[in-house]
Design a protein around this motif. Structure first.
Motif, PDB file in Angstrom:
ATOM      1  N   LEU A  39       0.545  -1.331   0.045  1.00 13.52           N
ATOM      2  CA  LEU A  39      -0.157   0.429   0.809  1.00 13.52           C
ATOM      3  C   LEU A  39       1.078   1.286   0.105  1.00 13.52           C
ATOM      4  N   ALA A  40       1.851   0.855   0.788  1.00 10.99           N
ATOM      5  CA  ALA A  40       2.917   2.842   1.105  1.00 10.99           C
ATOM      6  C   ALA A  40       3.023   2.376  -0.856  1.00 10.99           C
ATOM      7  N   MET A  41       3.361   1.630  -1.514  1.00  7.54           N
ATOM      8  CA  MET A  41       4.202   1.982  -2.941  1.00  7.54           C
ATOM      9  C   MET A  41       2.621   1.994  -3.357  1.00  7.54           C
ATOM     10  N   ASN A  42       1.688   1.794  -3.371  1.00  7.62           N
ATOM     11  CA  ASN A  42       0.338   2.171  -4.774  1.00  7.62           C
ATOM     12  C   ASN A  42      -0.796   2.807  -3.733  1.00  7.62           C
ATOM     13  N   ASN A  43      -0.394   3.707  -2.987  1.00  5.15           N
ATOM     14  CA  ASN A  43      -1.398   4.682  -2.331  1.00  5.15           C
ATOM     15  C   ASN A  43      -2.249   5.462  -2.972  1.00  5.15           C
ATOM     16  N   ASN A  44      -3.171   4.851  -3.551  1.00  6.10           N
ATOM     17  CA  ASN A  44      -4.764   4.872  -4.510  1.00  6.10           C
ATOM     18  C   ASN A  44      -5.446   4.620  -5.197  1.00  6.10           C
ATOM     19  N   LYS A  45      -6.607   5.443  -5.097  1.00  7.97           N
ATOM     20  CA  LYS A  45      -8.151   4.868  -4.883  1.00  7.97           C
ATOM     21  C   LYS A  45      -8.528   2.953  -5.867  1.00  7.97           C
ATOM     22  N   PRO A  46      -7.760   3.463  -6.662  1.00 10.48           N
ATOM     23  CA  PRO A  46      -8.328   1.789  -8.044  1.00 10.48           C
ATOM     24  C   PRO A  46      -7.340   1.146  -7.372  1.00 10.48           C
ATOM     25  N   TRP A  47      -6.113   0.972  -6.620  1.00  9.91           N
ATOM     26  CA  TRP A  47      -5.503  -0.176  -6.303  1.00  9.91           C
ATOM     27  C   TRP A  47      -5.784  -0.496  -4.828  1.00  9.91           C
ATOM     28  N   PHE A  48      -6.263  -0.081  -4.268  1.00  7.30           N
ATOM     29  CA  PHE A  48      -7.155  -0.232  -2.209  1.00  7.30           C
ATOM     30  C   PHE A  48      -8.420  -0.836  -3.365  1.00  7.30           C
ATOM     31  N   GLU A  49      -9.344  -0.052  -3.918  1.00  6.71           N
ATOM     32  CA  GLU A  49     -10.628  -0.727  -3.528  1.00  6.71           C
ATOM     33  C   GLU A  49     -10.272  -2.546  -4.780  1.00  6.71           C
ATOM     34  N   GLU A  50      -9.088  -2.971  -5.492  1.00  4.31           N
ATOM     35  CA  GLU A  50      -9.615  -3.966  -6.290  1.00  4.31           C
ATOM     36  C   GLU A  50      -9.232  -4.890  -5.275  1.00  4.31           C
ATOM     37  N   ARG A  51      -8.390  -4.636  -4.280  1.00  2.80           N
ATOM     38  CA  ARG A  51      -7.660  -5.215  -3.385  1.00  2.80           C
ATOM     39  C   ARG A  51      -8.798  -5.348  -1.290  1.00  2.80           C
ATOM     40  N   LYS A  52      -9.649  -4.765  -1.758  1.00  3.69           N
ATOM     41  CA  LYS A  52     -10.624  -4.162  -0.519  1.00  3.69           C
ATOM     42  C   LYS A  52     -11.568  -5.683   0.503  1.00  3.69           C
ATOM     43  N   LYS A 110      -1.746  18.481   3.162  1.00  4.05           N
ATOM     44  CA  LYS A 110      -0.676  19.076   1.315  1.00  4.05           C
ATOM     45  C   LYS A 110      -0.503  17.679   1.263  1.00  4.05           C
ATOM     46  N   ASP A 111      -0.017  16.365   2.117  1.00  6.18           N
ATOM     47  CA  ASP A 111      -0.207  15.330   1.522  1.00  6.18           C
ATOM     48  C   ASP A 111      -1.532  14.296   0.993  1.00  6.18           C
ATOM     49  N   LYS A 112      -2.136  14.158  -0.349  1.00  7.47           N
ATOM     50  CA  LYS A 112      -3.370  13.601  -0.729  1.00  7.47           C
ATOM     51  C   LYS A 112      -3.669  12.623  -0.918  1.00  7.47           C
ATOM     52  N   THR A 113      -2.529  11.654  -0.695  1.00  6.49           N
ATOM     53  CA  THR A 113      -2.531  10.094  -0.398  1.00  6.49           C
ATOM     54  C   THR A 113      -3.797   9.749   0.526  1.00  6.49           C
ATOM     55  N   PRO A 114      -4.167   8.779   0.082  1.00  2.20           N
ATOM     56  CA  PRO A 114      -5.815   8.285   0.712  1.00  2.20           C
ATOM     57  C   PRO A 114      -5.892   7.232   1.794  1.00  2.20           C
ATOM     58  N   PHE A 115      -4.274   6.661   1.889  1.00  2.00           N
ATOM     59  CA  PHE A 115      -5.087   5.785   2.494  1.00  2.00           C
ATOM     60  C   PHE A 115      -3.723   6.303   4.151  1.00  2.00           C
ATOM     61  N   LYS A 116      -3.651   6.111   5.028  1.00  2.00           N
ATOM     62  CA  LYS A 116      -3.047   5.274   5.669  1.00  2.00           C
ATOM     63  C   LYS A 116      -2.132   4.015   6.191  1.00  2.00           C
ATOM     64  N   THR A 117      -0.664   4.192   5.832  1.00  2.00           N
ATOM     65  CA  THR A 117       0.143   2.314   5.905  1.00  2.00           C
ATOM     66  C   THR A 117       0.015   2.195   6.874  1.00  2.00           C
ATOM     67  N   HIS A 118      -0.466   2.117   7.752  1.00  2.00           N
ATOM     68  CA  HIS A 118      -0.428   1.629   8.896  1.00  2.00           C
ATOM     69  C   HIS A 118      -2.167   0.874   9.485  1.00  2.00           C
ATOM     70  N   ARG A 119      -2.096   0.074  10.963  1.00  2.00           N
ATOM     71  CA  ARG A 119      -3.324  -0.237  11.521  1.00  2.00           C
ATOM     72  C   ARG A 119      -2.909   0.316  12.774  1.00  2.00           C
ATOM     73  N   SER A 120      -3.769   0.906  13.200  1.00  2.00           N
ATOM     74  CA  SER A 120      -3.665   1.344  14.534  1.00  2.00           C
ATOM     75  C   SER A 120      -4.620   1.064  15.813  1.00  2.00           C
ATOM     76  N   VAL A 121      -4.482   0.999  16.879  1.00  2.00           N
ATOM     77  CA  VAL A 121      -6.060   0.690  18.027  1.00  2.00           C
ATOM     78  C   VAL A 121      -5.839   1.486  19.825  1.00  2.00           C
ATOM     79  N   ASN A 122      -5.980   1.636  20.327  1.00  2.00           N
ATOM     80  CA  ASN A 122      -6.348   2.336  21.176  1.00  2.00           C
ATOM     81  C   ASN A 122      -6.726   2.025  22.626  1.00  2.00           C
ATOM     82  N   TRP A 123      -6.310   1.331  23.513  1.00  2.00           N
ATOM     83  CA  TRP A 123      -7.634   0.857  24.375  1.00  2.00           C
ATOM     84  C   TRP A 123      -7.597   2.003  25.609  1.00  2.00           C
ATOM     85  N   ILE A 124      -9.062   2.822  25.429  1.00  2.00           N
ATOM     86  CA  ILE A 124      -9.454   4.233  26.488  1.00  2.00           C
ATOM     87  C   ILE A 124      -9.741   3.461  28.622  1.00  2.00           C
TER      88      ILE A 124
END
Length: 221
Positions: free
Chosen positions: A13-26, A69-83
């Motif tokens: 994803l970091a190398m293909n941070n665009n909607k078409p690539w992501f949607e194909e693999r959603k 200014k960064d218009k890449t649509p996706f984060k290249t990580h997954r994160s979680v918070n325990w409150i």
């Protein structure tokens, strides 16, 4: 354990941070994300054995690009918070899975102005208890040193020559621990995380005590 396929997906994803690539693999991503949420749930169940967690918040992969200014649509990580639950339990636990930059964290990231002033006033009065906690071997061996952005000089209305100014200058108070890809993909990873969360509890208890009392030690709840 973290699925190795999630690490591989995030690298691509970091190398293909665009909607078409992501949607194909959603559909594949949704499966990976369900597995990630199961790991988060397992860690939460472990936390429930020694703390009280009010909410598990898994952050979305979609970026808010409206004011960036960064218009890449996706984060290249997954994160979680325990409150932690209730006013009598302050602070939270955090985990980020990002290829070659995985980490867990605990503490107070950008506290409210009133909370920050209260902590600084406590440290101005007596910082020895916090110093003892953050120097304790079990905590230090897991987490290392206290982290957080600091002012370059003393906060307003504080004596710049105060002997504990090194702590008073902090703007945030937290700890972070990094992991390799191999470590997060190990079946031992959730237990290692939980062990570290247990060891940081004295710090959370100290900060909670400060933030729920006045300078005389009287409860404000």
């Amino acid at each position: 354990m973290i699925d190795p396929s999630l690490i591989a997906f995030l690298e691509k994803l970091a190398m293909n941070n665009n909607k078409p690539w992501f949607e194909e693999r959603k559909p594949f991503f949704k499966k990976l994300d369900a597995d990630f949420k199961n790991v988060a749930k397992h860690i939460k169940e472990n936390l429930d054995q020694h703390d009280v967690i009010e909410k598990t918040k898994t952050f979305r992969i979609y970026r808010d690009i409206r004011f960036s200014k960064d218009k890449t649509p996706f984060k290249t990580h997954r994160s979680v918070n325990w409150i932690r639950a209730g006013e009598e339990r302050r602070g939270s636990y955090f985990m980020r899975i990002k290829p070659n930059d995985n980490l867990i964290g605990v503490g107070f990231f950008g506290p409210e102005k009133e909370d920050l002033l209260r902590v600084r006033k406590e440290l101005e009065l007596d910082a020895q208890e916090l110093r003892s906690i953050i120097k304790e071997n079990n905590l230090k061996n897991c987490w290392g040193d206290l982290q957080g952005e600091q002012l370059k000089t003393a906060p307003r209305n504080f004596d710049k020559n105060h002997p504990d100014m090194d702590l008073i200058r902090y703007k945030s108070f937290y700890f972070m621990k990094s992991f390799t890809n191999e470590e997060v993909m190990s079946t031992a990873f959730p237990k290692i995380v939980d062990d570290c969360f247990k060891k940081i509890r004295p710090f959370l208890d100290y900060m909670t005590d400060v933030l729920t009392t006045d300078l005389n030690g009287e409860s404000i709840l």
